[in-house]
Design a protein around this motif. Structure first.
Motif, PDB file in Angstrom:
ATOM      1  N   TYR A 218       0.901  -1.088  -0.301  1.00 34.44           N
ATOM      2  CA  TYR A 218       0.022  -0.336  -0.447  1.00 34.44           C
ATOM      3  C   TYR A 218       1.112   1.226   0.105  1.00 34.44           C
ATOM      4  CZ  TYR A 218      -3.209   3.514   1.557  1.00 34.44           C
ATOM      5  OH  TYR A 218      -4.230   3.994   1.063  1.00 34.44           O
TER       6      TYR A 218
ATOM      7  N   ASN B 291       0.184  10.236   3.007  1.00 32.56           N
ATOM      8  CA  ASN B 291       1.244  11.250   3.045  1.00 32.56           C
ATOM      9  C   ASN B 291       2.677  10.252   3.660  1.00 32.56           C
ATOM     10  OD1 ASN B 291      -0.579  13.287   1.805  1.00 32.56           O
ATOM     11  ND2 ASN B 291      -1.356  13.295   4.097  1.00 32.56           N
ATOM     12  N   LEU B 292       3.818  11.697   4.260  1.00 33.52           N
ATOM     13  CA  LEU B 292       4.295  10.440   4.981  1.00 33.52           C
ATOM     14  C   LEU B 292       5.339  11.468   5.965  1.00 33.52           C
ATOM     15  CD1 LEU B 292       7.088   9.179   1.358  1.00 33.52           C
ATOM     16  CD2 LEU B 292       5.002   7.968   2.806  1.00 33.52           C
TER      17      LEU B 292
ATOM     18  N   GLY C 139      12.910  -0.189   6.176  1.00 34.65           N
ATOM     19  CA  GLY C 139      12.599   0.355   6.510  1.00 34.65           C
ATOM     20  C   GLY C 139      11.970   1.692   7.247  1.00 34.65           C
TER      21      GLY C 139
ATOM     22  N   LYS D 165      12.868   4.041   2.244  1.00 30.73           N
ATOM     23  CA  LYS D 165      13.469   4.773   0.518  1.00 30.73           C
ATOM     24  C   LYS D 165      12.106   4.266  -0.857  1.00 30.73           C
ATOM     25  CE  LYS D 165      16.588   1.760   1.392  1.00 30.73           C
ATOM     26  NZ  LYS D 165      16.263   1.370   2.704  1.00 30.73           N
ATOM     27  N   THR D 166      11.935   3.154  -0.868  1.00 29.22           N
ATOM     28  CA  THR D 166      11.114   3.200  -1.290  1.00 29.22           C
ATOM     29  C   THR D 166       9.827   3.874  -1.088  1.00 29.22           C
ATOM     30  OG1 THR D 166      11.842   0.237  -1.352  1.00 29.22           O
ATOM     31  CG2 THR D 166       9.717   1.070  -2.492  1.00 29.22           C
ATOM     32  N   VAL D 167       8.706   3.854  -0.467  1.00 28.58           N
ATOM     33  CA  VAL D 167       7.697   4.475  -0.775  1.00 28.58           C
ATOM     34  C   VAL D 167       8.208   6.012  -0.443  1.00 28.58           C
ATOM     35  CG1 VAL D 167       7.207   5.115   2.167  1.00 28.58           C
ATOM     36  CG2 VAL D 167       5.544   4.578   0.798  1.00 28.58           C
TER      37      VAL D 167
ATOM     38  N   ARG E 180      -1.202   6.436   9.981  1.00 31.56           N
ATOM     39  CA  ARG E 180      -0.998   4.787   8.964  1.00 31.56           C
ATOM     40  C   ARG E 180      -2.626   4.569   9.897  1.00 31.56           C
ATOM     41  NH1 ARG E 180       2.106   3.195   5.188  1.00 31.56           N
ATOM     42  NH2 ARG E 180       0.599   1.881   5.067  1.00 31.56           N
TER      43      ARG E 180
ATOM     44  N   ARG F  11       8.508   0.053   8.506  1.00 32.45           N
ATOM     45  CA  ARG F  11       8.074  -1.843   7.939  1.00 32.45           C
ATOM     46  C   ARG F  11       7.668  -2.862   9.136  1.00 32.45           C
ATOM     47  NH1 ARG F  11      11.184  -4.729   3.945  1.00 32.45           N
ATOM     48  NH2 ARG F  11      10.691  -1.954   2.565  1.00 32.45           N
TER      49      ARG F  11
HETATM   50  P1  ADP Z   1      12.466   0.685   2.089  1.00 34.43           P
HETATM   51  O1  ADP Z   1      12.392   1.183   1.457  1.00 34.43           O
HETATM   52  O2  ADP Z   1      13.205   1.490   2.985  1.00 34.43           O
HETATM   53  O3  ADP Z   1      12.847  -0.586   3.339  1.00 34.43           O
HETATM   54  P2  ADP Z   1      10.061   0.910   2.752  1.00 34.43           P
HETATM   55  O4  ADP Z   1       9.291   1.851   1.807  1.00 34.43           O
HETATM   56  O5  ADP Z   1       9.166   0.228   2.440  1.00 34.43           O
HETATM   57  O6  ADP Z   1      11.386   1.272   3.021  1.00 34.43           O
HETATM   58  O7  ADP Z   1       9.248   1.730   3.732  1.00 34.43           O
HETATM   59  C1  ADP Z   1       8.845   0.533   5.237  1.00 34.43           C
HETATM   60  C2  ADP Z   1       6.782   0.571   5.016  1.00 34.43           C
HETATM   61  O8  ADP Z   1       6.611   1.785   6.090  1.00 34.43           O
HETATM   62  C3  ADP Z   1       6.098   0.692   3.738  1.00 34.43           C
HETATM   63  O9  ADP Z   1       5.078  -0.025   4.442  1.00 34.43           O
HETATM   64  C4  ADP Z   1       5.979   2.161   4.029  1.00 34.43           C
HETATM   65  O10 ADP Z   1       4.684   2.220   3.536  1.00 34.43           O
HETATM   66  C5  ADP Z   1       6.166   2.373   5.405  1.00 34.43           C
HETATM   67  N1  ADP Z   1       6.220   3.961   5.829  1.00 34.43           N
HETATM   68  C6  ADP Z   1       7.582   3.864   6.226  1.00 34.43           C
HETATM   69  N2  ADP Z   1       8.019   5.900   6.149  1.00 34.43           N
HETATM   70  C7  ADP Z   1       6.101   6.048   6.089  1.00 34.43           C
HETATM   71  C8  ADP Z   1       6.343   7.650   6.865  1.00 34.43           C
HETATM   72  N3  ADP Z   1       7.038   8.917   6.183  1.00 34.43           N
HETATM   73  N4  ADP Z   1       4.986   7.367   6.645  1.00 34.43           N
HETATM   74  C9  ADP Z   1       4.062   7.040   6.428  1.00 34.43           C
HETATM   75  N5  ADP Z   1       4.474   5.183   5.755  1.00 34.43           N
HETATM   76  C10 ADP Z   1       6.063   5.213   6.122  1.00 34.43           C
END
Ligand code: ADP
Length: 403
Positions: free
Chosen positions: A19, A23-24, A59, A62-64, A218, A251
């Motif tokens: 998902y 917002n982040l 976690g 990065k990806t999100v 969340r 995560r």
């Molecule tokens: P990484 O790529 O660094 O391992 P992800 O981008 O996969 O981390 O993030 C891990 C989880 O945490 C995902 O479900 C993401 O949606 C959530 N998440 C991470 N940072 C945030 C944020 N700032 N606000 C809301 N959700 C976040």
């Protein structure tokens, strides 16, 4: 009847890993930095090919962050009449250069013959298609460190130096590389390496208060109102926060929240309780096994103190208990067991030992009206089983020593 079962979830899917939230919290600055890195796609499209590196541990978002930037940036550009596409490729799933290039074409919906083209021919076809359709693209290569180690430096160069050997007046492909760290970059030549290092966005592990904000947001998407109290969210945030000895991994924190929700639901509870979270933490970690080992050789009075802590946490239902309360409960237990209670300094030392072994969490409270006090907490569980385990251990130990 099954179908009409009430649920505490408003949107369980919103807590699943795929998902992408609207917002982040606490990544606004990083998204702004990405916007500024790619703004030439609007101010002077094609003038150069941007390459940005995002690094951070697991976690840290990065990806999100890349995905949310990609989604919002292309959406805003479209409204203004610019044709910019965002492509996100996971290099764990696409390990070879061939797979990566095929995947770029697939996501851009470029029809290519399924067989017979070399990587170079496919790549040229992609560049040609972008020219013909006057499109620009931002391609994210996620888990780039993985690609670098499996596909090798030639593959990395093929991507990174897209425009070095081509005499293209308009440069349409741009890249975001996502990596756990910068160590794999040393396999690049120093010019490219230093370029990427200058365009690096570093994501730090989340602190407890940052995780609280993320979880709060969340949870508001995932659960109906009144299902999760702030106390619950703070408990998870404190467990996982980088400033509290946790991994700062969003995560992991979200996974715990989701699991606690599932456990609460399966038990028919109408709210998430601390013990649901403790069970969730235990399920997501191997901690409890290490814990049983850590206390196997504890002095018996250290175990009695631990027992007192567990009993108090269970009885009060609070996330933590105070040092003074623990001492009183410990004295009661000593009386029951016919043991002479130890002195305050010894009790304090035992508590610090338990903390050092990772069995309990102990910290000094902020300065309140009555000065500082030590707050003691246990993040895993379930506490009823843990209590039974500790109690058995104490009786066994006392039985042996009394014989
Ligand atoms: P990484 O790529 O660094 O391992 P992800 O981008 O996969 O981390 O993030 C891990 C989880 O945490 C995902 O479900 C993401 O949606 C959530 N998440 C991470 N940072 C945030 C944020 N700032 N606000 C809301 N959700 C976040």
């Amino acid at each position: 009847e099954e179908l009409n079962k009430p649920t505490i979830f408003k949107s369980r899917e919103s807590l699943t890993p795929e998902y992408i939230p609207d917002n982040l919290p606490h990544r606004e600055k990083e998204i702004k930095a990405l916007v500024s890195a790619f703004k030439h796609l609007i101010t002077s499209p094609g003038s150069f090919s941007q390459r940005v590196l995002i690094v951070g541990s697991v976690g840290t978002g990065k990806t999100v962050t890349a995905r949310v930037f990609g989604r919002d940036f292309t959406r805003a550009a479209k409204i203004k009449g610019y044709n910019i596409r965002y492509v996100h490729i996971n290099c764990h799933r696409n390990r070879t250069l061939y797979n990566v290039v095929t995947e770029i074409a697939r996501q851009l919906e470029i029809p290519l013959p399924s067989r017979g083209l070399s990587v170079k021919e496919m790549y040229d076809a992609i560049l040609g298609y972008l020219d013909e359709s006057d499109t620009y693209a931002i391609v994210t290569l996620d888990e780039f460190h993985y690609f670098a180690s499996i596909a090798g430096s030639d593959a990395v160069y093929f991507i990174v130096r897209t425009y070095d050997d081509i005499n293209a007046s308009i440069k349409r492909l741009n890249f975001i590389f996502i990596s756990l760290d910068t160590s794999k970059l040393s396999l690049l030549d120093s010019t490219t390496e230093s370029y990427l290092l200058r365009h690096m966005i570093k994501l730090k592990p989340y602190t407890s208060s940052e995780l609280f904000d993320i979880l709060k947001y969340r949870a508001s998407q995932a659960f109906y109102e009144g299902i999760v109290d702030d106390e619950i969210l703070r408990f998870i945030a404190d467990y996982e926060g980088s400033d509290r000895g946790g991994g700062g991994n969003a995560r992991h924190a979200i996974e715990i929240l989701l699991l606690a929700g599932d456990i609460a639901e399966s038990e028919g509870a109408d709210k998430i309780q601390l013990d649901h979270v403790r069970k969730a933490i235990m399920k997501t970690s191997r901690e409890i096994i290490n814990i049983s080992e850590s206390i196997l050789y504890s002095p018996v009075h250290e175990l009695i103190i631990l027992w007192a802590i567990i009993r108090l946490l269970r009885r009060t239902g609070r996330p933590f208990v105070k040092m003074g309360e623990v001492e009183k409960e410990y004295e009661v237990l000593c009386e029951v067991l016919g043991e002479q209670p130890r002195r305050h300094t010894q009790i304090y030392e035992y508590i610090m030992n338990l903390k050092k072994a990772g069995v309990i969490d102990a910290r000094t409270s902020g300065k309140g009206l009555r000065g500082r006090t030590t707050l003691i907490s246990i993040h895993y569980g379930p506490l009823d089983l843990f209590e039974k385990h500790v109690e058995d251990l104490i009786y066994r130990r006392l039985g042996v020593s009394k014989r």
